[in-house]
Design a protein around this motif. Structure first.
Motif: not given
Length: 366
Positions: A235-264
Motif C-alpha cells: 500500500k505504501l511503497a508499491a510505486e517507489k520506496p519510502v525513504i526517511g529523513e537524513n538517509a545517506k544512500i550511496h549513488p551506486e546503491a539500489k533501493i527497490s520498490n516495496l521498501t521502507v527506509i527509516g530516518d538516519d
C-alpha cells in the motif's frame, strides 16, 4: 464511542523479540502495530481507547501516554493475565454503560469499524457482534457458522477440512452491549469470551456476525508478522520506496520498490535493498550487501558483503562481514554475529548473544 484493546499478551511465539519489546510495539513499516490500529479507530470516530495492560505495561504506557491521533488513551492494569473476558470486567468503570468496541491488540487490519458498529446496531436484541474474516485452512482459529440473518449458530473449534478450504473465523474484533457484563463470571481468573461467553450468547440467539473482506493479519508468529509488513508495503511503497529523513544512500546503491527506509539510515556502495524490506531508524548497511524480504529493527549494523533474506533482526544487532542469514531466521536485540558466519533458515537467537561460528541446522540459541 470507546474501544477496549487487549494489550497484555506475552507474545510467546515471537520470542526472543518479545522478551525485550511488547508485541503491540513491534514495528510495521517502522510504526508500532498498535499505532496503526489507533489511527484507524480515530478515522471511524472512536474518541477513547482503553488499553488492558499487563506484560511490560510501563513500556506501552510510556510510548502512548494519554492521547494518540486525537484519541484519549486510558489504561486498565491487570495484576495477572485475565484471558479475553476478564479484562472487560476489570475495565467496567472505564467502559461505562454504552455499547463499545473490543479487539485483540495484535490484529493488523483495515476493518471498517463504522460499518461493524452499524451492523451491530441494526440487529434488535444483539448483545454482541463478531467480526469474521475468511481464511484458508482455518484450523488454528476455529470456524463460525451463521444463518442467513448473520446470527451466529455455533462455533466449530479446529475443524478437519480439506486443504485449501476457506471458512470464516473469529477476527478478534467485537461490538458489545453493556449487558455483556451479565454473562461474565465475577471471578479473579482467566475467563475466555470465546469458550465461556459467546457460545451462551449464540444459544440465546443474541450473537451476530459481520464479514470483513479487506486486510487482516493475526500477528502471532514471525511468518504472519512478516506478512503484515508485506501487505502494508504494497500500500505504501508499491510505486517507489519510502525513504526517511537524513538517509545517506550511496549513488551506486539500489533501493527497490516495496521498501521502507527509516530516518538516519546509511547504505553503502553497491548494496541492494528490497523488495519487501523495512530498515528501521539508524540502520547502517555497508558495501555490497543484499537485504531482501526482511525487517531490521532500529540501529542494526550490517557490515560489508553480507546477505540477509527473509529474516527478522532485532534492535541494535551487529552483523559482521560476509555473513549469510537465511529465511525465517530470527535474531533478538543486541545479537552480535561474527564475520563469515552462515545462519540457516529456522534459527532463533536470543537477545544479547554472540555468534562466532556458523549455525547450519534449525535450532534455538538461548
Amino acid at each position: 464511542m470507546k474501544c477496549l484493546i487487549l494489550a497484555g499478551g506475552f507474545g510467546t511465539r515471537l520470542r526472543p523479540l518479545s522478551c525485550t519489546l511488547p508485541k503491540l510495539l513491534f514495528p510495521v513499516a517502522n510504526r508500532p502495530i498498535l499505532d496503526w490500529t489507533i489511527e484507524n479507530l480515530a478515522k471511524h470516530g472512536i474518541d477513547e481507547v482503553i488499553l488492558a495492560v499487563n506484560y511490560m505495561a510501563e513500556t506501552i504506557m510510556r510510548y502512548f501516554g494519554t492521547s494518540r491521533h486525537g484519541v484519549i488513551i486510558r489504561y486498565s492494569r491487570e495484576k495477572r493475565p485475565l484471558g479475553t473476558a476478564g479484562p472487560i470486567l476489570n475495565a467496567r468503570k472505564l467502559l461505562g454503560d454504552e455499547p463499545f468496541l473490543m479487539m485483540n491488540g495484535d490484529i493488523f487490519s483495515d476493518i471498517n469499524y463504522s460499518a461493524l458498529v452499524e451492523a451491530h446496531r441494526s440487529k434488535e436484541g444483539a448483545v454482541g457482534t463478531i467480526c469474521l474474516y475468511e481464511i484458508e485452512n482455518p484450523g488454528r482459529y476455529g470456524v463460525v457458522d451463521v444463518d442467513e440473518d448473520m446470527r451466529v449458530k455455533r462455533f466449530v473449534e479446529k475443524p478437519t477440512l480439506a486443504p485449501g478450504t476457506k471458512k470464516p473465523v473469529n477476527a478478534g474484533v467485537y461490538v458489545l452491549d453493556p449487558s455483556i457484563f451479565d454473562y461474565i463470571p465475577e471471578e479473579e481468573r482467566k475467563i475466555s469470551l470465546e469458550v465461556e461467553v459467546f457460545p451462551k450468547l449464540a444459544e440465546e440467539r443474541k450473537l451476530y456476525a459481520y464479514r470483513h473482506e479487506g486486510m487482516w493479519v493475526d500477528i502471532g508468529v514471525p511468518a504472519d508478522y512478516l506478512r503484515a509488513n508485506r501487505l502494508l508495503l504494497e500500500k505504501l511503497a508499491a510505486e517507489k520506496p519510502v525513504i526517511g529523513e537524513n538517509a545517506k544512500i550511496h549513488p551506486e546503491a539500489k533501493i527497490s520498490n516495496l521498501t521502507v527506509i527509516g530516518d538516519d539510515v546509511e547504505i553503502g556502495k553497491g548494496s541492494y535493498i528490497g523488495p519487501y524490506t523495512v530498515l528501521g531508524n539508524g540502520v547502517s548497511v555497508g558495501e555490497g550487501c543484499r537485504i531482501e524480504g526482511s525487517i531490521l529493527f532500529d540501529d542494526v549494523s550490517v557490515d560489508n558483503y553480507t546477505s540477509i533474506k527473509g529474516a527478522i533482526i532485532g534492535k541494535s544487532a551487529m552483523i559482521g562481514k560476509w555473513v549469510k542469514i537465511e529465511e525465517e531466521a530470527l535474531l533478538g536485540d543486541y545479537v552480535e554475529v561474527a564475520d563469515n558466519v552462515t545462519i540457516v533458515s529456522g534459527v532463533t537467537i536470543c537477545h544479547s548473544k554472540s555468534v562466532e561460528e556458523s549455525i547450519l541446522e534449525p535450532t534455538r540459541i538461548m
